[in-house]
Structure formats: structure tokens, C-alpha cells
Design a protein around this motif. Structure first.
Motif, mmCIF file in Angstrom:
data_model
loop_
_atom_site.group_PDB
_atom_site.id
_atom_site.type_symbol
_atom_site.label_atom_id
_atom_site.label_comp_id
_atom_site.label_asym_id
_atom_site.label_seq_id
_atom_site.Cartn_x
_atom_site.Cartn_y
_atom_site.Cartn_z
ATOM 1 N N GLY A 1 0.788 -1.221 0.000
ATOM 2 C CA GLY A 1 0.000 0.000 0.000
ATOM 3 C C GLY A 1 0.819 1.270 0.000
ATOM 4 N N VAL A 2 2.005 1.221 -0.592
ATOM 5 C CA VAL A 2 2.873 2.399 -0.678
ATOM 6 C C VAL A 2 3.496 2.461 -2.068
ATOM 7 C CG1 VAL A 2 3.434 2.424 1.794
ATOM 8 C CG2 VAL A 2 4.898 1.141 0.188
ATOM 9 N N VAL A 3 3.970 3.638 -2.440
ATOM 10 C CA VAL A 3 4.725 3.785 -3.677
ATOM 11 C C VAL A 3 6.181 3.413 -3.378
ATOM 12 C CG1 VAL A 3 5.515 5.374 -5.471
ATOM 13 C CG2 VAL A 3 3.193 5.569 -4.557
ATOM 14 N N ILE A 4 6.724 2.479 -4.138
ATOM 15 C CA ILE A 4 8.085 1.989 -3.894
ATOM 16 C C ILE A 4 9.089 2.626 -4.850
ATOM 17 C CG2 ILE A 4 9.560 -0.067 -4.022
ATOM 18 C CD1 ILE A 4 7.213 -1.692 -2.973
ATOM 19 N N VAL A 5 8.727 2.720 -6.119
ATOM 20 C CA VAL A 5 9.643 3.210 -7.153
ATOM 21 C C VAL A 5 9.208 4.605 -7.599
ATOM 22 C CG1 VAL A 5 10.633 2.772 -9.433
ATOM 23 C CG2 VAL A 5 10.035 0.846 -7.937
ATOM 24 N N LYS A 6 10.165 5.525 -7.658
ATOM 25 C CA LYS A 6 9.875 6.863 -8.183
ATOM 26 C C LYS A 6 9.578 6.750 -9.674
ATOM 27 C CE LYS A 6 12.926 9.205 -4.873
ATOM 28 N NZ LYS A 6 14.161 10.026 -4.711
ATOM 29 N N ARG A 7 8.468 7.288 -10.092
ATOM 30 C CA ARG A 7 8.054 7.161 -11.475
ATOM 31 C C ARG A 7 8.677 8.266 -12.340
ATOM 32 N NH1 ARG A 7 6.702 2.958 -9.562
ATOM 33 N NH2 ARG A 7 4.783 1.817 -9.947
ATOM 34 N N GLY A 8 9.048 7.929 -13.539
ATOM 35 C CA GLY A 8 9.610 8.866 -14.498
ATOM 36 C C GLY A 8 9.877 8.141 -15.795
ATOM 37 N N ARG A 9 10.482 8.837 -16.754
ATOM 38 C CA ARG A 9 10.802 8.189 -18.032
ATOM 39 C C ARG A 9 11.832 7.084 -17.819
ATOM 40 N NH1 ARG A 9 11.991 12.291 -22.822
ATOM 41 N NH2 ARG A 9 11.981 10.245 -23.879
ATOM 42 N N ASN A 10 12.733 7.286 -16.863
ATOM 43 C CA ASN A 10 13.736 6.282 -16.530
ATOM 44 C C ASN A 10 13.673 6.008 -15.031
ATOM 45 O OD1 ASN A 10 14.978 6.180 -19.224
ATOM 46 N ND2 ASN A 10 15.697 8.255 -18.751
ATOM 47 N N TYR A 11 14.369 4.972 -14.611
ATOM 48 C CA TYR A 11 14.439 4.670 -13.183
ATOM 49 C C TYR A 11 15.051 5.848 -12.445
ATOM 50 C CZ TYR A 11 15.902 2.473 -8.807
ATOM 51 O OH TYR A 11 16.116 2.174 -7.488
ATOM 52 N N ALA A 12 14.369 6.335 -11.415
ATOM 53 C CA ALA A 12 14.828 7.524 -10.686
ATOM 54 C C ALA A 12 15.068 7.231 -9.214
ATOM 55 C CB ALA A 12 13.801 8.653 -10.846
ATOM 56 N N GLY A 13 15.145 5.962 -8.856
ATOM 57 C CA GLY A 13 15.418 5.615 -7.471
ATOM 58 C C GLY A 13 14.178 5.128 -6.744
ATOM 59 N N LEU A 14 14.330 4.886 -5.454
ATOM 60 C CA LEU A 14 13.244 4.412 -4.614
ATOM 61 C C LEU A 14 12.736 5.528 -3.717
ATOM 62 C CD1 LEU A 14 14.704 0.958 -3.466
ATOM 63 C CD2 LEU A 14 13.247 1.434 -5.444
ATOM 64 N N THR A 15 11.485 5.470 -3.373
ATOM 65 C CA THR A 15 10.920 6.406 -2.412
ATOM 66 C C THR A 15 11.431 6.048 -1.018
ATOM 67 O OG1 THR A 15 9.008 5.000 -1.969
ATOM 68 C CG2 THR A 15 8.831 6.572 -3.822
ATOM 69 N N PRO A 16 11.250 6.909 -0.018
ATOM 70 C CA PRO A 16 11.642 6.533 1.359
ATOM 71 C C PRO A 16 10.966 5.239 1.811
ATOM 72 C CG PRO A 16 11.248 8.890 1.229
ATOM 73 C CD PRO A 16 10.830 8.320 -0.097
ATOM 74 N N GLU A 17 9.693 5.063 1.434
ATOM 75 C CA GLU A 17 9.011 3.818 1.769
ATOM 76 C C GLU A 17 9.629 2.645 1.008
ATOM 77 O OE1 GLU A 17 6.494 7.307 2.462
ATOM 78 O OE2 GLU A 17 7.552 6.570 0.679
ATOM 79 N N GLY A 18 10.032 2.903 -0.235
ATOM 80 C CA GLY A 18 10.682 1.867 -1.024
ATOM 81 C C GLY A 18 12.000 1.433 -0.418
ATOM 82 N N GLU A 19 12.741 2.371 0.176
ATOM 83 C CA GLU A 19 14.005 2.027 0.826
ATOM 84 C C GLU A 19 13.761 1.105 2.014
ATOM 85 O OE1 GLU A 19 16.979 2.575 -0.117
ATOM 86 O OE2 GLU A 19 16.796 4.147 -1.636
ATOM 87 N N ARG A 20 12.658 1.321 2.725
ATOM 88 C CA ARG A 20 12.332 0.448 3.853
ATOM 89 C C ARG A 20 11.957 -0.948 3.366
ATOM 90 N NH1 ARG A 20 8.179 3.245 7.861
ATOM 91 N NH2 ARG A 20 8.662 1.297 8.977
#
Length: 314
Positions: A45-64
């Protein structure tokens, strides 16, 4: 959704920083990897991957979620080893990295470990110090051999097992080939070595930082004639021509079969670098890692290391 598989895909995405390369490493299609990430986001129930044209890293929740994934995959691997091993016969893959200048020692270590415990499969990597630290932090490495003075991982607790202390040599072609093997010559000052055409490792390597610091202390700024991230290139550039290089004893020991070379101990300043094994102190070690650490503390192994590193006295 296969949660464990999706966690592995997340780890691969973090390591490769690219959807296509991560999918290739996992032997799946890129759409399958993207769908697995979406399934993980729905699961937690969280956003894990930062969305964009290319991979832009993980969100803080994604890092957890990534940290949990790393622990889950490691525990799964440990459980597999324990279930598949007999009481006195550890089994499984052991991922070990070393800085390039320590790879000859790690190769000897891996061979001895496998001979002692045939069920263990050491996977040996040559990595920069930064890569070793990142690998230990994200649990993609079980053990690392490198510069213990760099043990400064944020949020990570490392343990160290000292192995040897490195001395440094000027490696050059001898005036004439020796009868049997490379010989250790008379000491030479860093100031004199710095005036020679030197093949050196690239600035991102910690070894280069050590050499640069010694030359600055000696009053000779570093002006490399060749830069490389390849230890083999360092050695062969000396064999092939008028080039010289600076190597620690562990590397000089690995090229002692070259009769046309000689190694001169470097002095003024005296540079000594402690090298040791490092591992995470905050996670449960596998039985394969316990076996490796037992060997790392074996007096017979330490005597073997001392004969192939350090001062290399004839």
C-alpha cells in the motif's frame, strides 16, 4: 504474487539502477519486472519506485521495503544452507569481495576454504572499497577483504578480523633477468620513485589515495603516466616497457614468477596499511560464513598470508 521473487527483483533494480538491466540479470522481461514492482506496491500500500521516463530511485518507503527484502533474501539463503547441510559439513554459496590489491590473498583463501569444506562454493569478486562497503550494507556480500581503516558505514555495524599489514614496493624491470624469479632489491625513497614514469590505479581506488598521500608527503606530486582499474594492466605495463608501478606486497607476491622484474621496498615515509576481513555484525551469519571466519582466524592460514604479503623478505 511470489513475494520472495518480487523481493529479489527489487534488490536487482536497486543494484542495477535500470529496469532493463535488472530484468536481464533476473532472466525475466522488463514488463514482468515492472508488474512485480506494481504488485509489491499493492501488497504494502505504498509507492516503492519513483516514477519517471527512466528509473529515478526508490521512495523513502521503497528504501524500507528494500531493507526488508535484503534481510528476507539473506534469511532464505541461510535457511537453505542449514536444511541442506549435515551437522559438520556447511554448504552453500559464500559471496566474498576484495579490493583489487588484496585479490591474490582472497584467491588463496577461497581455495583453502573450498578444500576444507567442499560443500561451500566461494564466489569471489574484485571491487573498489566503496563497492565493498555498499555490498556489505545491502547484504549482497557475505564477507569483504579490504582496508579496515575505512569501516565507516552509516547505520551498519561491521566486525573486522585483521589479516596482514601491507608494505609498498616500486616494481620495475631489472637490468638483467634473474636466474629464478623476481628479486627484492634495496629500499628506495618515495621521492625517487615519484620521478619515474608510473602506471597507477585510477583515483576512485583507495590504493591510489594511499600512494598519492605518500608521494605528497615525500614532496613529489603524483603525475601518472598510465591510469587503470586493472591490476593485470599494471603488471604487464611494467613487463612490456620502461614503465614502473607501486604495488603492495600481496601483488608483488603474485608476480614473483617474472624473472625480469624486481621490487624495491619504498621508504621515507614508511607506509603501512592494515588489511582485514569485514562482515556485518548485526545479522545472523550463515554456517558457510562461520566456517570462513574460522579459517580467517586460523594460525596456519595467518602464517601462509604472511609469506605472501607484507614485506616479502627473501
Amino acid at each position: 504474487m511470489n513475494l520472495l521473487a518480487s523481493m529479489r527483483y527489487l534488490i536487482a533494480l536497486s543494484e542495477h539502477g535500470h529496469f532493463g538491466r535488472a530484468a536481464q540479470a533476473c532472466h525475466i522481461t522488463q514488463p514482468a519486472l515492472s508488474n512485480a514492482m506494481k504488485a509489491l506496491e499493492e501488497e504494502f500500500g505504498v509507492v516503492i519506485v519513483k516514477r519517471g521516463r527512466n528509473y529515478a530511485g526508490l521512495t523513502p518507503e521503497g528504501e524500507r521495503v528494500l531493507a526488508a527484502a535484503q534481510r528476507m533474501v539473506r534469511e532464505h539463503s541461510i535457511l537453505q544452507q542449514e536444511l541442506g547441510a549435515e551437522a559438520d559439513r556447511p554448504r552453500g554459496i559464500l559471496r566474498i569481495g576484495a579490493v583489487p590489491t588484496a585479490v591474490p590473498v582472497l584467491a588463496r583463501f577461497a581455495a583453502r576454504l573450498q578444500a576444507r569444506h567442499p560443500g561451500i562454493v566461494p564466489v569471489v569478486y574484485s571491487m573498489s572499497s566503496g563497492e565493498l562497503e555498499a555490498g556489505l550494507e545491502r547484504l549482497s556480500l557475505d564477507l569483504a577483504l579490504g582496508y579496515t581503516e575505512r569501516m565507516k558505514l552509516q547505520g551498519a555495524t561491521l566486525r573486522a578480523w585483521p589479516q596482514y599489514t601491507e608494505h609498498y614496493f616500486l616494481l620495475r624491470r631489472a637490468a638483467r633477468p634473474h636466474r629464478q624469479e623476481l628479486q627484492i632489491g634495496k629500499p628506495v625513497r618515495w621521492k625517487e620513485a615519484g620521478k619515474l614514469p608510473l602506471a597507477m590505479l585510477t583515483p576512485d581506488m583507495h590504493n591510489r589515495t594511499i600512494v598519492d598521500s605518500a608521494l605528497v608527503t615525500a614532496g613529489v606530486p603524483m603525475r601518472p603516466a598510465i591510469e587503470t582499474n586493472s591490476i593485470l594492466t599494471l603488471a604487464l605495463s611494467v613487463v612490456a616497457g620502461e614503465m614502473c608501478t607501486v604495488m603492495p606486497g600481496a601483488l608483488v607476491g603474485a608476480v614473483r614468477g617474472y624473472r625480469e622484474l624486481e621490487a624495491l621496498p619504498l621508504v621515507e615515509p614508511a607506509v603501512r596499511t592494515p588489511i582485514g576481513f569485514m562482515a556485518q555484525g548485526s545479522v545472523r551469519p550463515s554456517r558457510a560464513l562461520d566456517a570462513a571466519l574460522e579459517l580467517a582466524q586460523d594460525p596456519e592460514w595467518h602464517r601462509h598470508v604472511a609469506a605472501h604479503s607484507g614485506l616479502l623478505a627473501n
